[in-house]
Design a protein around this motif. Structure first.
Motif, PDB file in Angstrom:
ATOM      1  N   MET A 120       0.851  -1.196   0.000  1.00  0.00           N
ATOM      2  CA  MET A 120       0.000   0.000   0.000  1.00  0.00           C
ATOM      3  C   MET A 120       0.883   1.242   0.000  1.00  0.00           C
ATOM      4  SD  MET A 120      -3.123   0.997   2.600  1.00  0.00           S
ATOM      5  CE  MET A 120      -2.138   1.383   4.044  1.00  0.00           C
ATOM      6  N   ASP A 121       0.555   2.153  -0.835  1.00  0.00           N
ATOM      7  CA  ASP A 121       1.261   3.433  -0.870  1.00  0.00           C
ATOM      8  C   ASP A 121       0.870   4.224   0.374  1.00  0.00           C
ATOM      9  OD1 ASP A 121       2.517   5.795  -1.427  1.00  0.00           O
ATOM     10  OD2 ASP A 121       1.410   6.220  -3.272  1.00  0.00           O
ATOM     11  N   LEU A 122       1.849   4.624   1.160  1.00  0.00           N
ATOM     12  CA  LEU A 122       1.560   5.296   2.419  1.00  0.00           C
ATOM     13  C   LEU A 122       1.363   6.801   2.267  1.00  0.00           C
ATOM     14  CD1 LEU A 122       3.945   3.404   4.875  1.00  0.00           C
ATOM     15  CD2 LEU A 122       1.638   2.831   4.114  1.00  0.00           C
ATOM     16  N   LYS A 123       1.736   7.349   1.149  1.00  0.00           N
ATOM     17  CA  LYS A 123       1.584   8.795   0.952  1.00  0.00           C
ATOM     18  C   LYS A 123       0.099   9.149   0.917  1.00  0.00           C
ATOM     19  CE  LYS A 123       3.126  12.690  -1.876  1.00  0.00           C
ATOM     20  NZ  LYS A 123       3.692  13.373  -0.702  1.00  0.00           N
ATOM     21  N   GLY A 124      -0.316   9.990   1.862  1.00  0.00           N
ATOM     22  CA  GLY A 124      -1.711  10.395   1.929  1.00  0.00           C
ATOM     23  C   GLY A 124      -2.596   9.472   2.744  1.00  0.00           C
ATOM     24  N   ALA A 125      -2.049   8.334   3.185  1.00  0.00           N
ATOM     25  CA  ALA A 125      -2.818   7.428   4.036  1.00  0.00           C
ATOM     26  C   ALA A 125      -2.979   8.051   5.419  1.00  0.00           C
ATOM     27  CB  ALA A 125      -2.113   6.073   4.135  1.00  0.00           C
ATOM     28  N   VAL A 126      -3.983   7.613   6.146  1.00  0.00           N
ATOM     29  CA  VAL A 126      -4.219   8.095   7.510  1.00  0.00           C
ATOM     30  C   VAL A 126      -3.962   6.965   8.482  1.00  0.00           C
ATOM     31  CG1 VAL A 126      -5.924   8.995   9.134  1.00  0.00           C
ATOM     32  CG2 VAL A 126      -5.886   9.828   6.769  1.00  0.00           C
ATOM     33  N   ALA A 127      -3.083   7.218   9.456  1.00  0.00           N
ATOM     34  CA  ALA A 127      -2.704   6.205  10.438  1.00  0.00           C
ATOM     35  C   ALA A 127      -3.084   6.657  11.837  1.00  0.00           C
ATOM     36  CB  ALA A 127      -1.202   5.935  10.367  1.00  0.00           C
ATOM     37  N   LEU A 128      -3.766   5.795  12.567  1.00  0.00           N
ATOM     38  CA  LEU A 128      -4.063   6.003  13.981  1.00  0.00           C
ATOM     39  C   LEU A 128      -3.083   5.175  14.790  1.00  0.00           C
ATOM     40  CD1 LEU A 128      -5.695   6.804  16.500  1.00  0.00           C
ATOM     41  CD2 LEU A 128      -7.329   4.991  15.916  1.00  0.00           C
ATOM     42  N   VAL A 129      -2.271   5.846  15.607  1.00  0.00           N
ATOM     43  CA  VAL A 129      -1.258   5.173  16.415  1.00  0.00           C
ATOM     44  C   VAL A 129      -1.643   5.323  17.879  1.00  0.00           C
ATOM     45  CG1 VAL A 129       1.200   4.991  16.989  1.00  0.00           C
ATOM     46  CG2 VAL A 129       0.497   5.700  14.680  1.00  0.00           C
ATOM     47  N   THR A 130      -2.066   4.242  18.518  1.00  0.00           N
ATOM     48  CA  THR A 130      -2.399   4.308  19.937  1.00  0.00           C
ATOM     49  C   THR A 130      -1.101   4.301  20.742  1.00  0.00           C
ATOM     50  OG1 THR A 130      -2.548   1.929  20.455  1.00  0.00           O
ATOM     51  CG2 THR A 130      -4.465   2.968  19.398  1.00  0.00           C
ATOM     52  N   GLY A 131      -1.096   5.042  21.835  1.00  0.00           N
ATOM     53  CA  GLY A 131       0.163   5.183  22.566  1.00  0.00           C
ATOM     54  C   GLY A 131       1.198   5.924  21.744  1.00  0.00           C
ATOM     55  N   GLY A 132       0.722   6.798  20.857  1.00  0.00           N
ATOM     56  CA  GLY A 132       1.613   7.474  19.920  1.00  0.00           C
ATOM     57  C   GLY A 132       2.541   8.487  20.551  1.00  0.00           C
ATOM     58  N   ASN A 133       2.313   8.811  21.813  1.00  0.00           N
ATOM     59  CA  ASN A 133       3.204   9.739  22.501  1.00  0.00           C
ATOM     60  C   ASN A 133       4.248   9.020  23.339  1.00  0.00           C
ATOM     61  OD1 ASN A 133       0.921   8.930  24.094  1.00  0.00           O
ATOM     62  ND2 ASN A 133       1.577  10.356  25.675  1.00  0.00           N
ATOM     63  N   GLY A 134       4.243   7.681  23.332  1.00  0.00           N
ATOM     64  CA  GLY A 134       5.226   6.907  24.090  1.00  0.00           C
ATOM     65  C   GLY A 134       6.549   6.782  23.356  1.00  0.00           C
ATOM     66  N   LEU A 159       8.251   4.105  21.934  1.00  0.00           N
ATOM     67  CA  LEU A 159       8.156   3.424  20.647  1.00  0.00           C
ATOM     68  C   LEU A 159       7.085   4.062  19.778  1.00  0.00           C
ATOM     69  CD1 LEU A 159       8.869   1.198  18.674  1.00  0.00           C
ATOM     70  CD2 LEU A 159       7.339  -0.350  19.952  1.00  0.00           C
ATOM     71  N   GLY A 160       5.983   4.465  20.372  1.00  0.00           N
ATOM     72  CA  GLY A 160       4.902   5.071  19.602  1.00  0.00           C
ATOM     73  C   GLY A 160       5.345   6.284  18.814  1.00  0.00           C
ATOM     74  N   GLN A 161       6.163   7.126  19.426  1.00  0.00           N
ATOM     75  CA  GLN A 161       6.666   8.303  18.715  1.00  0.00           C
ATOM     76  C   GLN A 161       7.513   7.904  17.516  1.00  0.00           C
ATOM     77  OE1 GLN A 161       8.283  11.687  20.814  1.00  0.00           O
ATOM     78  NE2 GLN A 161       7.219  11.136  22.707  1.00  0.00           N
ATOM     79  N   ARG A 162       8.346   6.883  17.689  1.00  0.00           N
ATOM     80  CA  ARG A 162       9.182   6.439  16.566  1.00  0.00           C
ATOM     81  C   ARG A 162       8.317   5.903  15.424  1.00  0.00           C
ATOM     82  NH1 ARG A 162      14.679   5.827  18.023  1.00  0.00           N
ATOM     83  NH2 ARG A 162      15.006   7.257  19.774  1.00  0.00           N
ATOM     84  N   ILE A 163       7.252   5.195  15.771  1.00  0.00           N
ATOM     85  CA  ILE A 163       6.344   4.695  14.744  1.00  0.00           C
ATOM     86  C   ILE A 163       5.664   5.850  14.024  1.00  0.00           C
ATOM     87  CG2 ILE A 163       4.206   3.412  14.371  1.00  0.00           C
ATOM     88  CD1 ILE A 163       5.100   1.568  16.708  1.00  0.00           C
ATOM     89  N   CYS A 164       5.212   6.844  14.777  1.00  0.00           N
ATOM     90  CA  CYS A 164       4.590   8.025  14.164  1.00  0.00           C
ATOM     91  C   CYS A 164       5.536   8.698  13.183  1.00  0.00           C
ATOM     92  CB  CYS A 164       4.168   9.012  15.243  1.00  0.00           C
ATOM     93  SG  CYS A 164       2.736   8.522  16.223  1.00  0.00           S
ATOM     94  N   HIS A 165       6.777   8.882  13.591  1.00  0.00           N
ATOM     95  CA  HIS A 165       7.753   9.544  12.721  1.00  0.00           C
ATOM     96  C   HIS A 165       8.054   8.705  11.484  1.00  0.00           C
ATOM     97  CE1 HIS A 165       9.135  13.228  14.816  1.00  0.00           C
ATOM     98  NE2 HIS A 165       8.690  12.602  15.900  1.00  0.00           N
ATOM     99  N   ALA A 166       8.169   7.387  11.654  1.00  0.00           N
ATOM    100  CA  ALA A 166       8.478   6.519  10.518  1.00  0.00           C
ATOM    101  C   ALA A 166       7.359   6.546   9.482  1.00  0.00           C
ATOM    102  CB  ALA A 166       8.729   5.093  11.003  1.00  0.00           C
ATOM    103  N   LEU A 167       6.118   6.554   9.933  1.00  0.00           N
ATOM    104  CA  LEU A 167       4.987   6.611   9.003  1.00  0.00           C
ATOM    105  C   LEU A 167       4.852   7.989   8.372  1.00  0.00           C
ATOM    106  CD1 LEU A 167       2.380   4.595  11.105  1.00  0.00           C
ATOM    107  CD2 LEU A 167       3.391   3.873   8.935  1.00  0.00           C
ATOM    108  N   ALA A 168       5.041   9.038   9.178  1.00  0.00           N
ATOM    109  CA  ALA A 168       4.938  10.402   8.646  1.00  0.00           C
ATOM    110  C   ALA A 168       6.021  10.669   7.606  1.00  0.00           C
ATOM    111  CB  ALA A 168       5.037  11.409   9.784  1.00  0.00           C
ATOM    112  N   LYS A 169       7.191  10.098   7.810  1.00  0.00           N
ATOM    113  CA  LYS A 169       8.289  10.260   6.853  1.00  0.00           C
ATOM    114  C   LYS A 169       7.912   9.714   5.483  1.00  0.00           C
ATOM    115  CE  LYS A 169      13.244   9.350   6.358  1.00  0.00           C
ATOM    116  NZ  LYS A 169      14.428   8.675   6.987  1.00  0.00           N
ATOM    117  N   GLU A 170       7.012   8.721   5.475  1.00  0.00           N
ATOM    118  CA  GLU A 170       6.539   8.130   4.213  1.00  0.00           C
ATOM    119  C   GLU A 170       5.350   8.877   3.631  1.00  0.00           C
ATOM    120  OE1 GLU A 170       8.165   5.651   2.692  1.00  0.00           O
ATOM    121  OE2 GLU A 170       9.632   5.822   4.334  1.00  0.00           O
TER     122      GLU A 170
END
Length: 250
Positions: A1-15, A17-28
């Motif tokens: 799936m092309d991640l550009k423009g996709a919407v991701a909900l990250v629970t615990g996104g301020n933790g 590991l959660g922050q790293r996941i948010c950044h990795a997805l946003a970078k895409e």
């Protein structure tokens, strides 16, 4: 799936590991809904940073994932804010250290809270997201479990069992949500710099790193990169990938 423009909900996104996941997805190029339980200011800071750094849309959303009504409100609010939901990352978790041998200390209250956050919450979130992803014709769910779900170890029996349940929930949801939505799981070992690790006894942290083949903790960015891979994939579902510097093999 092309991640550009996709919407991701990250629970615990301020933790951690959660922050790293948010950044990795946003970078895409993905837009990010950062879900928090209590730390509103921190989550809003994370969202602002993501938006400024990657030129994507990001917003913070509070939710108690032990509350089914709150979960449905969260999903509704994300849809109102972004108009769609392509990715759900179930990263929020709770642990409370109780040595396995101390059975009397594994009270019903401790057991119930760990199960509610680590297993029932992800189940309810996935249920709420499922019809949206099906209607869109695509979706990705990535659960963050633990090697404790594959081996009798971890902060407590309840934590280990909750993560084992999350791993099997991954398989069951992969069956339930196919073919539109792919469901996979990352099972990290010890990760330094997270709230979960902060709750562990120092000797447990030391033992986890020293007994790994690579003699170190798992890397948050390795875990986040694997989440991105699982969001991109078109042909992997129902799978759990361990990232633990070489301790548990399955």
């Amino acid at each position: 799936m092309d991640l550009k423009g996709a919407v991701a909900l990250v629970t615990g996104g301020n933790g951690g590991l959660g922050q790293r996941i948010c950044h990795a997805l946003a970078k895409e190029g993905a837009h990010i809904a950062v879900m928090y339980a209590q730390s509103k200011d921190q989550a809003e800071t994370v969202a602002r940073d993501l938006a400024a750094r990657y030129q994507i849309n990001a917003a913070a959303f509070g939710c108690d994932i032990t509350d089914g009504t709150a979960i449905q409100a969260l999903i509704d609010n994300v849809m109102k804010r972004f108009g769609r939901l392509d990715i759900l990352i179930n990263d929020a978790a709770y642990n409370h250290a109780v040595p396995f041998q101390n059975l009397d200390d594994m009270t019903p209250q401790v057991w119930d809270k760990i199960m509610a956050v680590n297993l029932t919450g992800p189940m309810r979130l996935t249920q709420a997201a499922a019809p949206i992803m099906k209607a869109q014709g695509r979706g990705r769910v990535v659960n963050i479990a633990s090697v404790a779900g594959l081996h009798p170890t971890g902060s407590s029996i309840a934590y280990a069992v909750s993560k084992a349940g999350l791993i099997h929930l991954t398989r069951c949801m992969a069956v339930a949500m196919a073919p539109e939505t792919l469901v996979n799981c990352v099972a990290p070992g010890l990760i330094e710099g997270t709230r979960a690790t902060a709750n562990l006894r120092p000797e447990m942290i030391e033992r986890s790193a020293s007994t790994a083949l690579l003699k170190k903790a798992a890397d948050k960015d390795d875990c986040a990169d694997q989440v991105v891979t699982m969001c991109r994939t078109e042909t992997m579902t129902g799978q759990t990938i361990v990232i633990d510097a070489g301790r548990v093999f399955h």
